[in-house]
Scaffold this active site. Sequence first.
Site, PDB file in Angstrom:
ATOM      1  N   SER A 229       0.852  -1.193   0.000  1.00 18.19           N
ATOM      2  CA  SER A 229       0.000   0.000   0.000  1.00 18.19           C
ATOM      3  C   SER A 229       0.891   1.247   0.000  1.00 18.19           C
ATOM      4  O   SER A 229       1.693   1.434  -0.909  1.00 18.19           O
ATOM      5  CB  SER A 229      -0.958  -0.033   1.190  1.00 18.19           C
ATOM      6  OG  SER A 229      -1.967   0.952   1.063  1.00 18.19           O
ATOM      7  N   GLU A 358      -8.892  -5.951  -3.007  1.00 20.96           N
ATOM      8  CA  GLU A 358      -8.428  -4.756  -2.303  1.00 20.96           C
ATOM      9  C   GLU A 358      -9.461  -4.232  -1.296  1.00 20.96           C
ATOM     10  O   GLU A 358      -9.609  -4.822  -0.245  1.00 20.96           O
ATOM     11  CB  GLU A 358      -8.011  -3.681  -3.306  1.00 20.96           C
ATOM     12  CG  GLU A 358      -6.809  -4.093  -4.180  1.00 20.96           C
ATOM     13  CD  GLU A 358      -5.484  -4.214  -3.440  1.00 20.96           C
ATOM     14  OE1 GLU A 358      -5.413  -3.941  -2.227  1.00 20.96           O
ATOM     15  OE2 GLU A 358      -4.488  -4.606  -4.097  1.00 20.96           O
ATOM     16  N   HIS A 452      -7.438  -5.800   0.842  1.00 16.91           N
ATOM     17  CA  HIS A 452      -6.197  -5.034   1.002  1.00 16.91           C
ATOM     18  C   HIS A 452      -5.450  -5.529   2.241  1.00 16.91           C
ATOM     19  O   HIS A 452      -6.033  -5.650   3.310  1.00 16.91           O
ATOM     20  CB  HIS A 452      -6.570  -3.557   1.170  1.00 16.91           C
ATOM     21  CG  HIS A 452      -5.480  -2.583   0.943  1.00 16.91           C
ATOM     22  ND1 HIS A 452      -4.799  -2.468  -0.255  1.00 16.91           N
ATOM     23  CD2 HIS A 452      -4.946  -1.630   1.760  1.00 16.91           C
ATOM     24  CE1 HIS A 452      -3.918  -1.493  -0.171  1.00 16.91           C
ATOM     25  NE2 HIS A 452      -3.964  -0.975   1.044  1.00 16.91           N
TER      26      HIS A 452
END
Length: 540
Positions: A229, A358, A452
């Site tokens: 990320s 995600e 995610h």
Amino acid sequence: MKNTKIVIALLAMQFLPMLVTGQKTTGTTPILAGFRDAVVQTEYGKVKGYIHNGIYTYKGIPYAQAERFMAPTKPDSWTDIRSSMAYGPVCPMMEPTTKVSDESEFVYHHDWGFPNEDCLRLNIWSSGTDAKKRPVMVWLHGGGYSAGSSQELPSYDGENLSKKGDVVVVSVNHRLNILGFLDLSEYGEKYKSSANVGMMDLVSALQWVKENIASFGGDPNNVTIFGQSGGGGKVVTLMNTPSAKGLFHKAIAESGVVGSFQDKAITKRVAAAVLDELGLQTAQIAEIQKISYEKLAAAGTKALQKVRAQLTTEGKPMAGGGWSPTLDGSFLPYQPSSPEALAISANVPLLIGSTKNEFVPSLSALRNGSSEDVKGFLQKKYGEKTDAYIAAVRKAYPADTKPTDLMDIDDRFRQGAVRYSNLKSATNTAPVYMYLFTWQSPVVDGYYKAIHCMEIAFAFNNISRCEEMTGGGKEAYALADKVSQSWINFARAGNPNHKGLPTWQKYTSANGATMILDNQCVEKYHHDKEFLEITAPKTL
């Protein structure tokens, strides 16, 4: 009879620990933390960690020091042995976490740490402090450029990865948000670097690694930076940073790249708005050092809102949405897509990818949505392209059957990874490898899918630490064995291939080669080409 009862009682006492814990005692101590255990000499003094399950562990070691808004400098030396057994302070957050969602907190299991501006610390895991020269893997945490820390998620713990691959794992805290990226360069020479000091911290950490990691059994000439990320964005930023060249030799970007650096004309406006919120004139700039972080953060939030609204009116985007690296002409002289920037890391092998789902839109919008509900959601987003979008998703992922599967395919991070891979594979002299993590977590009735951060536990071989996110089943352990081995092999030699996977080919824009990481790992070629075309362009 009385003697028999005594014998039985003694036996019960002997085996009581086994009955209580359900585990057998090994007769050995899993942790060694004596005054003479795990003592290592660094350039600045001796540090003492501990040994857990054979892994030498050090936490909270200072790699640099810095005054607020100024470039980092080398840490002070010390004469006594410095105890380094617990995580050090984390960078304060703009919005301290005082309230969380119960369900998502169960899944992610955050450890927020304790905040302090003096947060330039790193942690190390190694299977030996000898001269073996193990590959070094430096982890850059997520949270964008505003939040997060090296201890935030249980998946970040480096012990299992170090043990499995005989690698040295390092994780880093650094300055974030307004502390790391407020551009005060208009207000005096001492603040000339302030727009990027958060990234300068990471360069200082890599310099510390180069100077000291051999004492912890690592090879300073074989360093891989990897992050997820915001950490993936930091990896890509460092690939574009001239002063970081030569400090790392391979790079892994997970679910995050950086599209462009912030324009200085915008960062100057933000800084002026911050001073206005604080009621400071230019001549009073020194006062900004004394203002409490809470007041500073509040001013920063209001300033960003004000400038963002102005830019929206002017039709100008704000790169990164707020606090992020700035194209300052010196530390970051080039935009990431420029030939000059790409040339800086042309000889650095890159492993890059994302997760299938995600941020899983259905979690907050339509957790149990019907086909009609989902199509309505998609029509608001894609309009006349909706039918083509649905057809593209079904072509790319024919095994998906739930209505919400259609809306939960990530159309952001995958786009960024593909765009950057196209650039790097066209200019790199070193290889680029692409992955897509599609494994679906069974937790909470499977609603979290490949969310995610899901792949981090697999890359670190940390399923046992992350059962709340992964479920901790046999399939998770089996995939973690494959994923972590790929990360280890890539760190060791720049190639993620191993016998547990099909052949993983180098990525090019022509072949679109992508390793699908799932219960059955397969390599596919342009499997989601139509999906990417329909959902492009997106910016990170």
